[in-house]
Design a protein around this motif. Sequence first.
Motif, PDB file in Angstrom:
ATOM      1  N   VAL A  17       0.829  -1.208   0.000  1.00  0.00           N
ATOM      2  CA  VAL A  17       0.000   0.000   0.000  1.00  0.00           C
ATOM      3  C   VAL A  17       0.862   1.256   0.000  1.00  0.00           C
ATOM      4  CG1 VAL A  17      -1.626   1.353   1.386  1.00  0.00           C
ATOM      5  CG2 VAL A  17      -2.006  -1.101   1.069  1.00  0.00           C
ATOM      6  N   CYS A  18       1.891   1.286   0.834  1.00  0.00           N
ATOM      7  CA  CYS A  18       2.731   2.478   0.932  1.00  0.00           C
ATOM      8  C   CYS A  18       3.559   2.714  -0.325  1.00  0.00           C
ATOM      9  CB  CYS A  18       3.639   2.381   2.162  1.00  0.00           C
ATOM     10  SG  CYS A  18       2.753   2.598   3.719  1.00  0.00           S
ATOM     11  N   ASP A  19       4.041   1.651  -0.940  1.00  0.00           N
ATOM     12  CA  ASP A  19       4.758   1.812  -2.215  1.00  0.00           C
ATOM     13  C   ASP A  19       3.836   2.449  -3.251  1.00  0.00           C
ATOM     14  OD1 ASP A  19       7.098   0.761  -1.233  1.00  0.00           O
ATOM     15  OD2 ASP A  19       6.778  -1.248  -2.061  1.00  0.00           O
ATOM     16  N   SER A  20       2.580   1.994  -3.293  1.00  0.00           N
ATOM     17  CA  SER A  20       1.623   2.526  -4.250  1.00  0.00           C
ATOM     18  C   SER A  20       1.308   3.993  -3.963  1.00  0.00           C
ATOM     19  CB  SER A  20       0.331   1.698  -4.212  1.00  0.00           C
ATOM     20  OG  SER A  20      -0.668   2.270  -5.012  1.00  0.00           O
ATOM     21  N   LEU A  21       1.055   4.308  -2.692  1.00  0.00           N
ATOM     22  CA  LEU A  21       0.707   5.680  -2.326  1.00  0.00           C
ATOM     23  C   LEU A  21       1.873   6.634  -2.552  1.00  0.00           C
ATOM     24  CD1 LEU A  21      -1.331   5.039   0.940  1.00  0.00           C
ATOM     25  CD2 LEU A  21      -2.237   5.770  -1.274  1.00  0.00           C
ATOM     26  N   ARG A  22       3.072   6.185  -2.264  1.00  0.00           N
ATOM     27  CA  ARG A  22       4.220   7.087  -2.429  1.00  0.00           C
ATOM     28  C   ARG A  22       4.458   7.388  -3.911  1.00  0.00           C
ATOM     29  NH1 ARG A  22      10.063   7.946  -1.800  1.00  0.00           N
ATOM     30  NH2 ARG A  22      10.299   9.568  -0.208  1.00  0.00           N
ATOM     31  N   SER A  23       4.147   6.429  -4.765  1.00  0.00           N
ATOM     32  CA  SER A  23       4.319   6.679  -6.207  1.00  0.00           C
ATOM     33  C   SER A  23       3.365   7.757  -6.707  1.00  0.00           C
ATOM     34  CB  SER A  23       4.096   5.376  -6.994  1.00  0.00           C
ATOM     35  OG  SER A  23       2.727   5.009  -6.993  1.00  0.00           O
ATOM     36  N   ARG A  24       2.331   8.065  -5.900  1.00  0.00           N
ATOM     37  CA  ARG A  24       1.363   9.091  -6.272  1.00  0.00           C
ATOM     38  C   ARG A  24       1.469  10.313  -5.358  1.00  0.00           C
ATOM     39  NH1 ARG A  24      -4.360   6.273  -7.638  1.00  0.00           N
ATOM     40  NH2 ARG A  24      -4.778   8.438  -8.239  1.00  0.00           N
ATOM     41  N   SER A  25       2.635  10.526  -4.751  1.00  0.00           N
ATOM     42  CA  SER A  25       2.832  11.628  -3.812  1.00  0.00           C
ATOM     43  C   SER A  25       3.844  12.634  -4.349  1.00  0.00           C
ATOM     44  CB  SER A  25       3.317  11.092  -2.470  1.00  0.00           C
ATOM     45  OG  SER A  25       4.669  10.642  -2.569  1.00  0.00           O
ATOM     46  N   LEU A  26       3.868  13.797  -3.729  1.00  0.00           N
ATOM     47  CA  LEU A  26       4.895  14.781  -4.063  1.00  0.00           C
ATOM     48  C   LEU A  26       6.281  14.220  -3.767  1.00  0.00           C
ATOM     49  CD1 LEU A  26       3.315  18.105  -2.703  1.00  0.00           C
ATOM     50  CD2 LEU A  26       3.521  17.369  -5.089  1.00  0.00           C
ATOM     51  N   ALA A  27       6.385  13.475  -2.677  1.00  0.00           N
ATOM     52  CA  ALA A  27       7.680  12.874  -2.335  1.00  0.00           C
ATOM     53  C   ALA A  27       8.131  11.883  -3.394  1.00  0.00           C
ATOM     54  CB  ALA A  27       7.595  12.183  -0.971  1.00  0.00           C
ATOM     55  N   GLY A  28       7.166  11.288  -4.088  1.00  0.00           N
ATOM     56  CA  GLY A  28       7.488  10.352  -5.171  1.00  0.00           C
ATOM     57  C   GLY A  28       7.506  11.007  -6.525  1.00  0.00           C
ATOM     58  N   SER A  29       7.512  12.343  -6.538  1.00  0.00           N
ATOM     59  CA  SER A  29       7.592  13.138  -7.788  1.00  0.00           C
ATOM     60  C   SER A  29       6.408  12.924  -8.707  1.00  0.00           C
ATOM     61  CB  SER A  29       8.903  12.811  -8.529  1.00  0.00           C
ATOM     62  OG  SER A  29      10.022  13.097  -7.714  1.00  0.00           O
TER      63      SER A  29
ATOM     64  N   VAL B 275      -1.843  15.080  -4.584  1.00  0.00           N
ATOM     65  CA  VAL B 275      -2.523  15.619  -3.397  1.00  0.00           C
ATOM     66  C   VAL B 275      -1.912  15.067  -2.117  1.00  0.00           C
ATOM     67  CG1 VAL B 275      -4.690  16.038  -4.595  1.00  0.00           C
ATOM     68  CG2 VAL B 275      -4.298  13.829  -3.474  1.00  0.00           C
ATOM     69  N   ILE B 276      -1.176  13.964  -2.246  1.00  0.00           N
ATOM     70  CA  ILE B 276      -0.453  13.419  -1.090  1.00  0.00           C
ATOM     71  C   ILE B 276       0.917  14.083  -1.032  1.00  0.00           C
ATOM     72  CG2 ILE B 276       0.516  11.353  -0.027  1.00  0.00           C
ATOM     73  CD1 ILE B 276      -1.541   9.693  -1.564  1.00  0.00           C
ATOM     74  N   LYS B 277       1.201  14.745   0.080  1.00  0.00           N
ATOM     75  CA  LYS B 277       2.508  15.362   0.231  1.00  0.00           C
ATOM     76  C   LYS B 277       3.557  14.326   0.611  1.00  0.00           C
ATOM     77  CE  LYS B 277       1.806  18.736   3.179  1.00  0.00           C
ATOM     78  NZ  LYS B 277       2.028  19.956   3.979  1.00  0.00           N
ATOM     79  N   GLU B 278       3.252  13.533   1.633  1.00  0.00           N
ATOM     80  CA  GLU B 278       4.260  12.608   2.166  1.00  0.00           C
ATOM     81  C   GLU B 278       3.590  11.354   2.693  1.00  0.00           C
ATOM     82  OE1 GLU B 278       7.189  11.115   2.216  1.00  0.00           O
ATOM     83  OE2 GLU B 278       8.192  13.009   2.749  1.00  0.00           O
ATOM     84  N   VAL B 279       4.260  10.227   2.495  1.00  0.00           N
ATOM     85  CA  VAL B 279       3.876   8.960   3.109  1.00  0.00           C
ATOM     86  C   VAL B 279       4.872   8.703   4.230  1.00  0.00           C
ATOM     87  CG1 VAL B 279       3.493   6.493   2.758  1.00  0.00           C
ATOM     88  CG2 VAL B 279       2.995   8.105   0.896  1.00  0.00           C
ATOM     89  N   TRP B 280       4.418   8.828   5.447  1.00  0.00           N
ATOM     90  CA  TRP B 280       5.278   8.625   6.623  1.00  0.00           C
ATOM     91  C   TRP B 280       5.262   7.143   6.969  1.00  0.00           C
ATOM     92  CZ3 TRP B 280       7.853  12.927   8.299  1.00  0.00           C
ATOM     93  CH2 TRP B 280       7.365  14.163   7.877  1.00  0.00           C
ATOM     94  N   TYR B 281       6.403   6.500   6.768  1.00  0.00           N
ATOM     95  CA  TYR B 281       6.493   5.033   6.864  1.00  0.00           C
ATOM     96  C   TYR B 281       7.968   4.703   7.058  1.00  0.00           C
ATOM     97  CZ  TYR B 281       5.938   0.165   5.114  1.00  0.00           C
ATOM     98  OH  TYR B 281       5.929  -1.195   4.968  1.00  0.00           O
ATOM     99  N   PRO B 282       8.320   3.768   7.925  1.00  0.00           N
ATOM    100  CA  PRO B 282       9.738   3.535   8.238  1.00  0.00           C
ATOM    101  C   PRO B 282      10.627   3.217   7.042  1.00  0.00           C
ATOM    102  CG  PRO B 282       8.343   2.442   9.847  1.00  0.00           C
ATOM    103  CD  PRO B 282       7.428   2.959   8.767  1.00  0.00           C
TER     104      PRO B 282
ATOM    105  N   LEU C 217       1.854   0.346  10.303  1.00  0.00           N
ATOM    106  CA  LEU C 217       1.334   1.697  10.502  1.00  0.00           C
ATOM    107  C   LEU C 217       1.994   2.685   9.546  1.00  0.00           C
ATOM    108  CD1 LEU C 217      -0.644   3.096  12.583  1.00  0.00           C
ATOM    109  CD2 LEU C 217       1.431   3.926  13.712  1.00  0.00           C
ATOM    110  N   PHE C 218       1.192   3.592   9.006  1.00  0.00           N
ATOM    111  CA  PHE C 218       1.749   4.703   8.227  1.00  0.00           C
ATOM    112  C   PHE C 218       0.824   5.899   8.351  1.00  0.00           C
ATOM    113  CE2 PHE C 218      -1.095   2.759   5.134  1.00  0.00           C
ATOM    114  CZ  PHE C 218      -1.639   3.827   4.444  1.00  0.00           C
ATOM    115  N   SER C 219       1.329   7.057   8.009  1.00  0.00           N
ATOM    116  CA  SER C 219       0.535   8.283   8.031  1.00  0.00           C
ATOM    117  C   SER C 219       0.686   9.007   6.699  1.00  0.00           C
ATOM    118  CB  SER C 219       0.972   9.210   9.170  1.00  0.00           C
ATOM    119  OG  SER C 219       0.729   8.619  10.425  1.00  0.00           O
ATOM    120  N   LEU C 220      -0.336   9.764   6.353  1.00  0.00           N
ATOM    121  CA  LEU C 220      -0.333  10.561   5.134  1.00  0.00           C
ATOM    122  C   LEU C 220      -0.590  12.020   5.473  1.00  0.00           C
ATOM    123  CD1 LEU C 220      -2.617   8.333   2.846  1.00  0.00           C
ATOM    124  CD2 LEU C 220      -0.117   8.429   2.814  1.00  0.00           C
TER     125      LEU C 220
END
Length: 613
Positions: free
Chosen positions: A471-483, A488-495, A524-527
């Motif tokens: 899930v986090c790999d997918s969400l980060r690919s659609r985040s600003l952190a993932g370019s 709309v997702i700025k950051e995926v907070w995940y270890p 656990l992760f946060s967005l």
Amino acid sequence: MGGLQGNAAALGTSIPADTPHAISVSLPTWKDNVGYEEGEKRVVDSMVNGYPRFFIHLSIRKLASICEQKHAVGNEQAMLFPTKRIAEQCREFMRDRAGVTARLVALLICPDETVDKESIGGACADLHIVLYPADKFPVAKEFWQHTGLGISSRLAEKCLSLLSDESKAPPTPTVTSNRYSKGGFTKHYAAKKPSPTPQPVAREDGEEDSTLYLEERYGRNLPLTAAMFAKRALRRRLAGVLLCDSVPECQEVAGKEELVVGPSTRGVQEVSENDVFLYPTGMSAIWSAHQLALKALKPAKSICFGFPYTDTLKILQKWGPGCHFLGNGLDSDIDELERILEQEPILALFTEFPSNPLLRSANLPRLRALADKYGFVIVIDETIGNFKNVKVIQYADIVASSLTKVFSGASNVMGGGMILNPQSRHYAALKAVQDEVFEDVYFDEDALYMERNSRDFKQRIDIIGSNTQAVCDSLRSRSLAGSFPNAVIKEVWYPKFTTAEHYEHCRIKSSSSEDGKPGGYGGLFSLTFTSDEASKAFFDTLPCFKGPSLGTNFTLACPFTILAHYGELEWAAQFGVEAGLVRVSVGMENVDTLLQAFNVAVEAAEAAEADHA
């Protein structure tokens, strides 16, 4: 497990549904969460349950009301505890914090003489009552919430079952404001009808489970030795010394005294079950760790390193000399820590690995080096990382964790654990004091549920960890952190992405794991999002249970900052904990179903952002 539960749970109902001692409650929309924090009648009147340290269970309220009817003077209210010492600590807290004078009453509630008193169902119940002016409830609630030492809802139900229908309360003992008097009574009642024979429970995959659930046996007599075995099994499981813990045949004998155990797999082989102490909640383990340090060492201020779960910071601020708060938990904060250490002594440093909700991991080797140099104690809360994924005890003097979370997974029982590191330079002092002051206040029935729930925790953690990473790999690919453009997702907070080098240092590698599998990154992760509108749309659309807590076998989400820091949103934002942050605890559902569900929520957030623009 199959699909997600959607938003099927009605506002204020238990999560899971029809669970009398559920530890979460449904707050399905962003508006509901705000309404809960603001005390909105629509929300408050719907609440039949809640997280037990924040929402006093209805059975506990009923028992407290009975105690007030019999023992209160004037407008006094009652708060209930399992031992005299804890009740005295509550009274002392109320006096020191607000100048409140409280009275104490002790009751011994026993069943009829015909009941087998060697069984859990037939054993007497100790109840300790703190009576205080009604307008001082917020102060009493602080103690209840921060320490996690109030009575269990299962203990309340037991007390209610022992009280006669006629009086619903024992005779009034003699009490004074300064003396803790003890009163007792014996219940006389008609013999119960025999319980029907419980039927096997059908699993979700259609196969029947021939092992009776404890829920089905509740109300039937269980031998007192069952609780003793359960607690010993729990201590061994937490110590990492159960050689056979992954073998089904071992589970029924894990608490037997004669069972052969091995060296600990936690990273310090000398850890044994005698170094593990059980508590009724994770927060009571944290609170007790701080109390232990204050008693065993010279009192001084502590350090709260990193943005912690809210009550940890409150404990360090409200008990003892206070604390310094280094809220980012980054290496730059360790630079500040060194400046503090050069100027004053420090009692203990408390940190989570990783932290909640930003999933940051501290540089434990560097902190350990400073602790060795300056002589302070390190207390690590490993709840989020858990010892299936990471090894941290070698950097700690004390390890604490909330067993309520993924260790249990079932969301139907509270529990906490504290472990002393035998290799710590402070071990002898800490162990001597702990052996002297420790009270086993973990209610027997709760221990039985926890032991049963935790038998497969390692297998569950592997599934949850794999799901969360996908899930986090997918969400980060659609985040600003993932370019991702126009994300709309700025950051995926995940270890895996957050202070990754520090987490990786402690993550268990396959060559050092019991089963040959490497440790994962937890469940656990946060967005954080680019706008409040996106946050709210994502949360409201996400088709899963919504409520407090984490580590459940099912996916559970909450607007964390709204729930935990509603009255201090600007303060929390200074440390990156934004008001629009959404925290997600991933469960054991089908991974494709999870990915589809999160995709739907992201699309809703993107649409809301477009409309807002």
